[in-house]
Design a protein around this motif. Structure first.
Motif, short mmCIF file in Angstrom:
data_model
loop_
_atom_site.label_atom_id
_atom_site.label_comp_id
_atom_site.label_asym_id
_atom_site.label_seq_id
_atom_site.Cartn_x
_atom_site.Cartn_y
_atom_site.Cartn_z
N ALA A 132 54.99 41.22 -4.55
CA ALA A 132 56.35 41.30 -4.02
C ALA A 132 56.33 40.91 -2.54
CB ALA A 132 56.89 42.72 -4.20
N SER A 133 57.04 39.87 -2.20
CA SER A 133 56.99 39.33 -0.83
C SER A 133 57.69 40.27 0.15
CB SER A 133 57.63 37.95 -0.79
OG SER A 133 57.57 37.41 0.51
N THR A 134 57.03 40.55 1.26
CA THR A 134 57.61 41.41 2.29
C THR A 134 57.53 40.72 3.65
OG1 THR A 134 55.47 42.55 2.43
CG2 THR A 134 57.18 43.58 1.07
N LYS A 135 56.31 40.67 4.22
CA LYS A 135 56.20 40.06 5.55
C LYS A 135 56.50 38.57 5.51
CE LYS A 135 51.15 39.39 5.50
NZ LYS A 135 49.90 39.51 6.29
N ALA A 136 56.23 37.91 4.41
CA ALA A 136 56.55 36.48 4.31
C ALA A 136 58.07 36.28 4.39
CB ALA A 136 55.99 35.89 3.03
N PRO B 59 55.83 26.46 10.27
CA PRO B 59 54.98 27.53 9.73
C PRO B 59 55.56 28.91 9.99
CG PRO B 59 54.04 26.62 11.74
CD PRO B 59 55.20 25.76 11.39
N THR B 60 55.40 29.81 9.01
CA THR B 60 55.91 31.17 9.15
C THR B 60 54.89 32.12 9.77
OG1 THR B 60 55.25 31.70 6.89
CG2 THR B 60 57.51 30.95 7.23
N LEU B 61 53.61 31.76 9.75
CA LEU B 61 52.57 32.52 10.48
C LEU B 61 52.47 33.97 10.01
CD1 LEU B 61 53.53 31.18 14.03
CD2 LEU B 61 51.89 30.20 12.44
N ALA B 62 52.76 34.22 8.74
CA ALA B 62 52.72 35.59 8.23
C ALA B 62 51.31 36.07 7.93
CB ALA B 62 53.58 35.71 6.96
N ALA C 280 62.09 18.85 5.37
CA ALA C 280 61.39 19.84 6.18
C ALA C 280 61.09 21.05 5.32
CB ALA C 280 62.22 20.24 7.39
N SER C 281 60.02 21.75 5.64
CA SER C 281 59.66 22.92 4.84
C SER C 281 59.28 24.08 5.74
CB SER C 281 58.50 22.61 3.89
OG SER C 281 57.36 22.18 4.59
N ILE C 282 59.58 25.27 5.26
CA ILE C 282 59.20 26.52 5.90
C ILE C 282 58.16 27.16 4.99
CG2 ILE C 282 60.02 28.81 6.59
CD1 ILE C 282 62.72 27.53 7.20
N VAL C 283 56.91 27.14 5.41
CA VAL C 283 55.80 27.54 4.54
C VAL C 283 54.83 28.44 5.30
CG1 VAL C 283 55.90 25.53 3.02
CG2 VAL C 283 54.57 25.42 5.12
N ASN C 284 54.13 29.25 4.54
CA ASN C 284 53.09 30.11 5.12
C ASN C 284 51.73 29.42 5.05
OD1 ASN C 284 52.34 32.54 6.38
ND2 ASN C 284 51.61 33.40 4.45
N VAL C 285 51.55 28.52 4.09
CA VAL C 285 50.28 27.82 3.90
C VAL C 285 50.48 26.37 4.33
CG1 VAL C 285 48.45 27.24 2.28
CG2 VAL C 285 49.74 29.35 1.98
N THR C 286 50.01 26.06 5.52
CA THR C 286 50.33 24.75 6.11
C THR C 286 49.53 23.60 5.50
OG1 THR C 286 48.75 25.19 7.90
CG2 THR C 286 51.05 25.75 8.30
#
Length: 608
Positions: free
Chosen positions: A397-401, A387-390, A368-374
């Motif tokens: 520098a990652s913030t909302k992701a 999906p993280t839907l960010a 399973a994966s937790i990703v922002n780009v599906t």
């Protein structure tokens, strides 16, 4: 992120709104709609799916009228249906809304008790009926909106039109972005300058708590207390609008401030707000039967995984291994058959994480994966994706992701706990309610920006080294805080478990070393304070991040304190990520470094 467009113009508004909504398609959505005022009466068209479906509705039944509002919706309260699509309307009011109204259930029950009938499952419809109720009491549109705003809890952006008012639109912002566009005898509302670019390049961004009354020739902005205020009108070049920073100097700042909104999207996808229960889709594995979880990631995503280890083990009572992908892939570790391998990646293309995924596939693991780009490679090679839907994240520098990753992991930990019988339905509801409150808490934390900016300038800008300390789930937050500071300010920083202080790092303590202590009030607070006192006894400069109770007990001796909202210890890591991001951001700004594109770093690491 959902999109809002409002137009008070000289010609038909619907075609203009539709074109502007097309510019917001990058935000993601599952339905869309437009409402206009036609001979003083509200009329609307709505459709599920892509904007061509709405365009087809407009071709079949055009919407005239020079005043209108439009919306692209990412479902939060209620499924992606036509009835749940925006705008929501009564006979007297139409509303479009981004965000989440936390107390909508209480408000809905109150309204239903007075005989109000609802036609959707959404929280937004509550706003339309509240305003209508105040109008029916004889209040003006302006006063009706002011009264309604005082009753709403949560994070939101609103655009509102009224029956019989062909030169009036009202907007409001609390935690979700909203901008006013200035034209020649025309005015506009939009989620950002990109949406407004076809109509105008003169834009003013509302601050949190602001609400605005606009006509074709005037703009009146009020703050949360109802006091008239001025907001700077900026000229935004079309090229800049394509990658709009809003009223922020950097993309990183914009993305930090988008967190209340994107967290709302996570909640809409994974939590039923009416029942305060989780609503995970069907998965090709049984969470109750998973013998072990292996979490693999890189960088900030790895620290999200370390936080999740505490959640899974403490709440769900399932053993968890967490590993850096670049190390995991070469350890060739033995894995428990039937285990769950969980991969976290913003881009879904991280080379080391992908290689680790393929190794786990060979070891009889569920993937399973937790990703922002599906549509990414990691997503395509997984048995299931979360999906993280960010939305797009441009700052390196990652913030909302990161915060969205934490939200999804928290949901999974609760779901796993419930499936395994480690918690009952009441506890699931309680924890889901704590998650539902996060947009509001994150918005409150963002209001600490001026205080944190001064702290960063006074205590950190000239530092050569910084130490971050935390215990329990605050320890990986210390690692993440140190990483953020290193990434964008180029100051050497280390994150340490506070209990390890006297096993080495205490040798570094002197009166030149800032020590940032992450200490929400929880069962480990007193132990963290004892470590903090060891630092102070050796002259270290303590910057304490805690809540009201923690600061009342331990704040007097600290060099500086940052007081955060009181939250449950379970959700504290999500909230405390925000001040750590702001500390790094403002330190970098005052040092004059390249915040969005720090040296030597890339957004996505697609090579080993």
């Amino acid at each position: 992120m959902c999109g809002i467009v409002g137009v008070i113009g000289k010609s038909d508004a619907a075609p203009v709104i539709l074109e502007s909504l097309r510019r917001l398609e990058y935000r993601g959505y599952d339905s869309a709609g437009i409402a206009t005022l036609v001979d003083g009466t509200i009329d609307r068209r709505r459709a599920t799916g892509k904007l061509q479906s709405l365009a087809g509705e407009l071709d079949t039944a055009p919407l005239p009228g020079s005043l209108g509002i439009g919306h692209t919706r990412w479902a939060t309260h209620g499924a992606a249906t036509t009835d749940n699509a925006h705008p929501h309307a009564t006979e007297r009011v139409a509303v479009v809304h981004n965000g989440i109204i936390e107390n909508f259930k209480v408000l809905r029950e109150e309204l239903e008790g007075k005989g109000t009938r609802f036609s959707s499952e959404t929280d937004t419809e509550v706003i339309a009926h509240l305003i209508t109720g105040y109008l029916d009491m004889g209040k003006s549109p302006k006063d009706a909106v002011a009264a309604t705003l005082g009753r709403l809890e949560g994070a939101f952006a609103l655009a509102i039109i009224f029956k019989g008012e062909d030169d009036l639109m009202i907007g409001a912002r609390e935690g979700s972005p909203l901008a006013v566009g200035y034209g020649d005898g025309e005015m506009y509302l939009g989620s950002d300058a990109f949406a407004l670019a076809p109509m105008t390049n003169r834009v003013a961004y509302l601050d949190d708590g602001d609400w605005v009354v606009i006509s074709r020739t005037s703009v009146q902005i009020f703050d949360a207390k109802g006091t008239p205020v001025e907001r700077t009108v900026q000229v935004v070049p079309v090229s800049a609008a394509l990658v709009d920073k809003g009223n922020h100097r950097h993309f990183m700042a914009k993305e930090i401030h988008e967190q209340p909104e994107v967290v709302g999207h996570v909640l809409g996808h994974y939590v039923d707000p009416a029942k305060q229960l989780l609503k995970l889709p069907e998965m090709p594995f049984d969470l109750a039967a998973i013998p072990r979880i292996t979490i693999v990631a890189c960088g900030t995503a790895y620290y999200a995984g370390v936080v999740a280890k505490y959640w899974f083990e403490q709440v769900a009572r399932v053993p968890v291994d967490v590993d850096v992908a670049s190390e995991f892939r070469y350890r060739e570790c033995a894995m428990t058959p039937g285990g769950l391998a969980l991969f976290i990646s913003q881009s879904g293309e991280t080379a080391d994480t992908l290689a680790a995924l393929r190794y786990c596939r060979s070891q009889d693991q569920h993937i399973a994966s937790i990703v922002n780009v599906t549509e990414s490679t990691i997503a395509r090679e997984s048995d299931h994706i979360f999906p993280t839907l960010a939305g797009p994240e441009i700052g390196v520098a990652s913030t909302k992701a990161f915060v969205c990753q934490l939200m999804v992991l928290a949901v999974l930990a609760i779901a796993t706990a419930r499936a395994r019988g480690a918690i009952d339905a009441d506890e699931e509801q309680r924890l889901a309610a704590e998650l539902t409150a996060m947009p509001r808490h994150l918005s409150d934390a963002l209001h600490l920006g001026p205080l944190i900016e001064k702290l960063a300038q006074d205590e950190l800008t000239d530092a050569t080294d910084v130490l971050y300390l935390g215990r329990g789930a605050s320890f990986p937050l210390a690692l993440e805080g140190a990483l953020k500071l290193k990434e964008i300010s180029y100051i050497h920083a280390e994150g340490y478990p506070a209990g390890e202080l006297k096993h080495g790092p205490i040798a570094l303590i002197d009166d030149t070393l800032p020590v940032i202590v992450i200490a929400p009030w929880d069962r480990l607070f007193e132990k963290t304070v004892s470590n903090m006192q060891e630092v102070m006894a050796r002259g270290g400069r303590i910057i304490l991040l805690s809540d009201r109770k923690g600061i009342s007990i331990a704040g007097d001796e600290a060099t500086a304190v940052v007081e955060l909202p009181d939250v449950d210890p379970f959700t504290a890591p999500i909230l405390y990520a925000v001040p750590l991001q702001l500390v790094a951001y403002f330190t970098a700004v005052h040092k004059g470094t390249d915040v969005d594109q720090p040296r030597n770093l890339a957004k996505s690491v697609t090579v080993e």
